[in-house]
Write an enzyme that holds these catalytic residues in place. Structure first.
Site, PDB file in Angstrom:
ATOM      1  N   VAL A 104      48.579  34.354  41.656  1.00 46.26           N
ATOM      2  CA  VAL A 104      47.222  34.598  41.192  1.00 46.26           C
ATOM      3  C   VAL A 104      47.264  35.773  40.227  1.00 46.26           C
ATOM      4  CG1 VAL A 104      44.852  35.151  41.858  1.00 46.26           C
ATOM      5  CG2 VAL A 104      46.298  33.796  43.392  1.00 46.26           C
ATOM      6  N   CYS A 105      46.600  35.612  39.083  1.00 45.55           N
ATOM      7  CA  CYS A 105      46.503  36.676  38.099  1.00 45.55           C
ATOM      8  C   CYS A 105      47.901  37.169  37.699  1.00 45.55           C
ATOM      9  CB  CYS A 105      45.638  37.808  38.668  1.00 45.55           C
ATOM     10  SG  CYS A 105      45.011  38.995  37.475  1.00 45.55           S
ATOM     11  N   THR A 106      48.139  38.480  37.721  1.00 47.71           N
ATOM     12  CA  THR A 106      49.426  39.013  37.271  1.00 47.71           C
ATOM     13  C   THR A 106      50.522  38.867  38.313  1.00 47.71           C
ATOM     14  OG1 THR A 106      48.704  41.228  37.967  1.00 47.71           O
ATOM     15  CG2 THR A 106      48.393  40.635  35.646  1.00 47.71           C
ATOM     16  N   THR A 124      48.578  33.488  33.183  1.00 46.44           N
ATOM     17  CA  THR A 124      48.202  34.680  33.937  1.00 46.44           C
ATOM     18  C   THR A 124      46.885  35.163  33.366  1.00 46.44           C
ATOM     19  OG1 THR A 124      48.960  36.845  34.724  1.00 46.44           O
ATOM     20  CG2 THR A 124      49.448  36.292  32.432  1.00 46.44           C
TER      21      THR A 124
END
Length: 319
Positions: A104-106, A124
């Protein structure tokens, strides 16, 4: 059927919603279908971790003692951009054993650092796509989608995109009605396809510095069905077409044509999701003119025609 185990990796400096969002989806699925998922959390030493919002999360166990899960979830946050080398080593060794590896995300930076994204397509948070591409040239970074699934590895954009991805996994496991029920319970819509843009046209583009250009941006958003040619927009800004096009791109980060395309697509998408208007009417009010022109835009950008988009992503009506 045995429960699918979900293991969320915890570390200092993670963004709490990257963990709690997806886990609430899986927990909701387990309430709906008891025994569907078994959720665990683990940190390197089994010690509590501090999130960016100041919350302290207490893991169930240490990563060293964790069993191989069906779904391994790696969240994002500043801590994922400067990960403990031991965490990267653990993900490198144990990530391939999971039936599904999710970031998730970074959190994608941890997977990339472990070499697990080499030769794969990934995404990302939009603000970190360039950095990830520079630091890991063997990874094909796509900055636009909400999430990307490449084989057993799935990467998602910022924050709430982790919820979208978790809902997609639940839909795959338990069916669309189960995912819709969970989405309604969480007061989110099961409507974002993986290849939908991460953000709106207004957020994708910078806000122009000069008032005449800001006025043009607002005009485009409020009048997608108007004549939005460069000549017309330049006249509204009281600039020559050449000067306007150059200034608009310099101050917003995209050409006037691309901005118009994004606004029209977003307008049409929302009407398909939120109204019962016919495709022909939506094409007209969104500035496409004809259903065929709108169909080409949807297929080119979202990979699906308008009618199919509406069928898949318009929230079901309830009595």
């Amino acid at each position: 059927m045995a429960p699918r185990t979900v293991l969320a990796v915890l570390f200092d400096g993670l963004q709490s919603l990257d963990v709690t969002g997806p886990l609430e989806v899986f927990a909701g699925a387990d309430l709906l279908s008891p025994g569907a998922y078994r959720i665990r959390t683990a940190s390197l030493d089994g010690a509590p971790v501090r999130t960016t919002s100041g919350l302290t999360l207490v893991p169930d166990e240490s990563l060293a003692g964790a069993k191989d899960p069906d779904i391994l979830l790696v969240p994002g946050g500043p801590g994922s951009l400067r990960p403990d080398p031991r965490l990267v080593d653990w993900v490198r060794e144990r990530g391939p054993r999971a039936a599904r590896l999710v970031s998730v995300c970074t959190g994608a930076a941890v997977l990339a650092g472990a070499g697990l994204l080499d030769g794969r397509r990934a995404t990302t948070h939009w603000a970190y796509c360039d950095r990830l591409a520079r630091e890991h040239p063997a990874v094909e970074i796509d900055p636009d989608p909400v999430y990307v699934r490449d084989g057993h590895i799935s990467t998602s954009a910022g924050v709430t995109a982790g919820i979208d991805l978790a809902l997609a996994l639940v839909e795959e496991d338990l069916g669309r009605e189960a995912a819709l029920t969970i989405a309604r319970h969480l007061v989110v819509f099961l409507r974002r396809p993986g290849n939908q843009a991460q953000f709106s046209a207004q957020l994708a583009a910078q806000t122009a510095q000069r008032e005449p250009l800001r006025d043009v941006q607002r005009w485009i958003t409020d009048h997608p069905d108007a004549d939005l040619s460069v000549d017309t927009l330049a006249d509204r800004a009281r600039l020559s077409p050449r000067h306007f096009a150059r200034a608009f791109r310099a101050e917003t980060g995209m050409t006037p044509g691309r901005y118009v395309d994004r606004v029209r697509l977003e307008h049409a998408r929302r009407l398909l999701e939120d109204t019962a208007d016919g495709v022909e009417e939506i094409a007209r009010t969104s500035g496409y003119g004809t259903p065929e022109a709108m169909r080409r835009a949807f297929v080119r950008t979202l990979g699906t025609p308008p009618a199919e988009y509406r069928r898949r992503f318009r929230p079901a009506t309830t009595s």
